[in-house]
Design a protein around this motif. Structure first.
Motif, PDB file in Angstrom:
ATOM      1  N   GLU A   1      83.780  66.106  41.193  1.00 11.23           N
ATOM      2  CA  GLU A   1      85.218  66.129  41.411  1.00 11.23           C
ATOM      3  C   GLU A   1      85.566  66.851  42.717  1.00 11.23           C
ATOM      4  N   GLN A   2      84.914  67.974  42.944  1.00 13.33           N
ATOM      5  CA  GLN A   2      85.174  68.740  44.160  1.00 13.33           C
ATOM      6  C   GLN A   2      84.860  67.916  45.398  1.00 13.33           C
ATOM      7  N   LEU A   3      83.739  67.225  45.384  1.00 15.54           N
ATOM      8  CA  LEU A   3      83.368  66.394  46.534  1.00 15.54           C
ATOM      9  C   LEU A   3      84.346  65.247  46.723  1.00 15.54           C
ATOM     10  N   LYS A   4      84.797  64.659  45.643  1.00 15.18           N
ATOM     11  CA  LYS A   4      85.722  63.533  45.721  1.00 15.18           C
ATOM     12  C   LYS A   4      86.995  63.920  46.478  1.00 15.18           C
ATOM     13  N   TYR A   5      87.581  65.055  46.117  1.00 17.32           N
ATOM     14  CA  TYR A   5      88.844  65.457  46.752  1.00 17.32           C
ATOM     15  C   TYR A   5      88.630  65.950  48.181  1.00 17.32           C
ATOM     16  N   ASN A   6      87.584  66.725  48.390  1.00 17.56           N
ATOM     17  CA  ASN A   6      87.333  67.226  49.742  1.00 17.56           C
ATOM     18  C   ASN A   6      86.915  66.117  50.688  1.00 17.56           C
ATOM     19  N   GLN A   7      86.238  65.100  50.163  1.00 20.27           N
ATOM     20  CA  GLN A   7      85.861  63.958  51.009  1.00 20.27           C
ATOM     21  C   GLN A   7      87.105  63.203  51.471  1.00 20.27           C
ATOM     22  N   GLU A   8      88.074  63.053  50.571  1.00 21.81           N
ATOM     23  CA  GLU A   8      89.309  62.365  50.952  1.00 21.81           C
ATOM     24  C   GLU A   8      90.110  63.195  51.962  1.00 21.81           C
ATOM     25  N   LEU A   9      90.168  64.518  51.723  1.00 22.78           N
ATOM     26  CA  LEU A   9      90.879  65.375  52.675  1.00 22.78           C
ATOM     27  C   LEU A   9      90.194  65.377  54.032  1.00 22.78           C
ATOM     28  N   TYR A  10      88.877  65.332  54.032  1.00 24.57           N
ATOM     29  CA  TYR A  10      88.124  65.297  55.290  1.00 24.57           C
ATOM     30  C   TYR A  10      88.377  63.981  56.021  1.00 24.57           C
ATOM     31  N   ARG A  11      88.474  62.886  55.271  1.00 24.48           N
ATOM     32  CA  ARG A  11      88.778  61.589  55.883  1.00 24.48           C
ATOM     33  C   ARG A  11      90.161  61.605  56.539  1.00 24.48           C
TER      34      ARG A  11
END
Length: 444
Positions: free
Chosen positions: A380-390
């Protein structure tokens, strides 16, 4: 000249033999460049030095067992002697002579009764062979877990290399974009330097990840006893996680306490100690043995025929010997006392082994539950941070993002990705170890 030619041919033959032998040895030790986990485990079971030595211990125990079985049989020894004597035949010493004499014989002894010691020793040696086999299994289990850990460490390194390469690629493109904007006068030189520094950091992290992979490969090769394997690499499976539910703690503990080789070996140690007590008590009992022998002798004397002496001096003997221990200076009493102490020690070891195994399985159960929860959270953490990074990347591309805010979000994404990779392989390792205590072979 002929000798020189023969020596030259001999040296040439030996040289070809050495080359052929080296070639055969190298071929025999050839290993595949890419290894999966199952291949690693099978190779280690056949080639690990520790396991080889333990198997040799088993063979040594088997020889002790054969020796114990042979102790109930009679022995047979042959003997012979020949001596020469020099003496003066006359009193004035004018004449001297040399005489020879000798004797030859066969003797045998057979222990008929020794207080049950011999039969007990056979039983004990048989248990010792079984115990040695359990020691091999214990070591195989330990090496299996070590290899699995080392293998998964390499897989973690490989994923770290992948995302670090991606970061280097991204940082290179961002640096080029910042340089173009600086050339156009839309950003300050400080921005370019920041991207340049980040690229250097990413390259450093990539090198560190590559070095970690090399070191972990060496660790795995050490466990496999692979010396020269420069092209050694491991196969990355399609998936390392399983959706199968984990068995209950009670089920795993019950199976482990009944079937694990360390428990079986500790139980055998108690039985072996009990037999030691029986052997010690046999020291109080008498020993009955049968002895027999035949022999003859001769003397080289002119007045007697040598062959006739063999016939005349031929003798046969047989007899029973009964040995009754009356006073042994406390030896038997001490042996019995020490045997009882050894029984208590072996029982304590068995209890400690069971307690340790029960706690180890419980710890493995807790680790599996925690690792699965951590993996879910990391996903879950990676999912949200990946979107914010994008989103931050897109804002940086169009020039609406602050560089400081971008790098802050980038670091959060990198941390989330690292946590995800570690959590994924921790969950896989924890599940395999827990199931291993249930007798399930480790596979990826």
């Amino acid at each position: 000249m002929l000798n020189l030619t023969i020596k030259s041919l001999l040296l040439l033959f030996l040289s070809f033999s050495c080359i052929r032998g080296f070639s055969q040895d190298t071929t025999g030790k050839s290993v595949p460049p890419i290894w999966d986990l199952e291949t690693c485990l099978q190779y280690a079971k056949s080639n690990n030095i520790t396991l080889k030595n333990l198997r040799l211990d088993t063979k040594s125990a088997e020889q002790d067992k054969l020796l114990a079985k042979s102790a109930v049989l009679p022995d047979l020894y042959g003997s012979g002697s020949l001596s020469y004597n020099h003496y003066n035949r006359n009193t004035n010493g004018s004449t001297s002579a040399i005489n020879s004499s000798g004797s030859y014989g066969l003797s045998s002894a057979w222990t008929l009764y020794q207080g049950g010691y011999l039969k007990t020793d056979i039983k004990q040696k048989d248990l010792s062979v079984q115990s040695a086999n359990y020691n091999v299994l214990v070591s195989e289990n330990d090496i299996t877990l070590q290899i699995t850990q080392a293998y998964l460490n390499i897989l973690v390194d490989k994923e770290s290399i992948i995302y670090n390469k991606d970061l280097v690629k991204t940082s290179t493109a961002q640096l080029a974009q910042a340089q173009r904007r600086f050339d156009a006068g839309t950003v300050a030189k400080k921005v370019v330097i920041q991207f340049d520094a980040q690229l250097a950091t990413d390259r450093y992290n990539l090198t560190a990840a590559e070095n970690a992979e090399r070191q972990d490969k060496i660790t795995l090769r050490q466990l496999l006893q692979l010396g020269d394997a420069r092209d050694f690499d491991v196969l990355k499976p399609d998936t390392v996680l399983s959706d199968a539910p984990i068995p209950s703690l009670m089920t795993v503990q019950k199976y482990a306490l009944e079937n694990r080789p360390e428990v079986k070996g500790a139980e055998l140690a108690v039985r072996i100690a009990d037999l030691d007590l029986t052997k010690a008590k046999s020291g109080y009992l008498p020993t009955l043995s049968l002895g027999a022998g035949i022999g003859t002798s001769f003397a080289n004397d002119p007045t007697y025929n040598t062959f006739r002496q063999f016939d005349n001096n031929f003798y046969q003997q047989a007899g029973l010997t009964l040995t009754v221990p009356i006073f042994t200076k406390r030896q038997n009493k001490t042996n019995v006392a020490k045997a009882r102490i050894a029984i208590d020690q072996s029982r304590n070891t068995l209890e400690n082994t069971k307690t340790t195994l029960a706690l180890t399985t419980e710890k493995a159960y807790i680790t599996v539950q925690n690792s699965k929860t951590q993996f879910t959270s990391a996903t879950e953490q990676l999912k949200y941070n990946q979107e914010l990074y994008r989103i931050s990347n897109e804002e940086l591309r169009i020039g609406t993002a602050n560089v400081y805010d971008f790098y802050q979000q980038r670091n959060l994404y990198v941390q989330a990705l690292q946590s995800f990779i570690q959590a994924k392989y921790n969950a896989a390792l924890a599940a395999r170890i827990y199931e291993f205590y249930l007798g399930v072979p480790i596979k990826l």
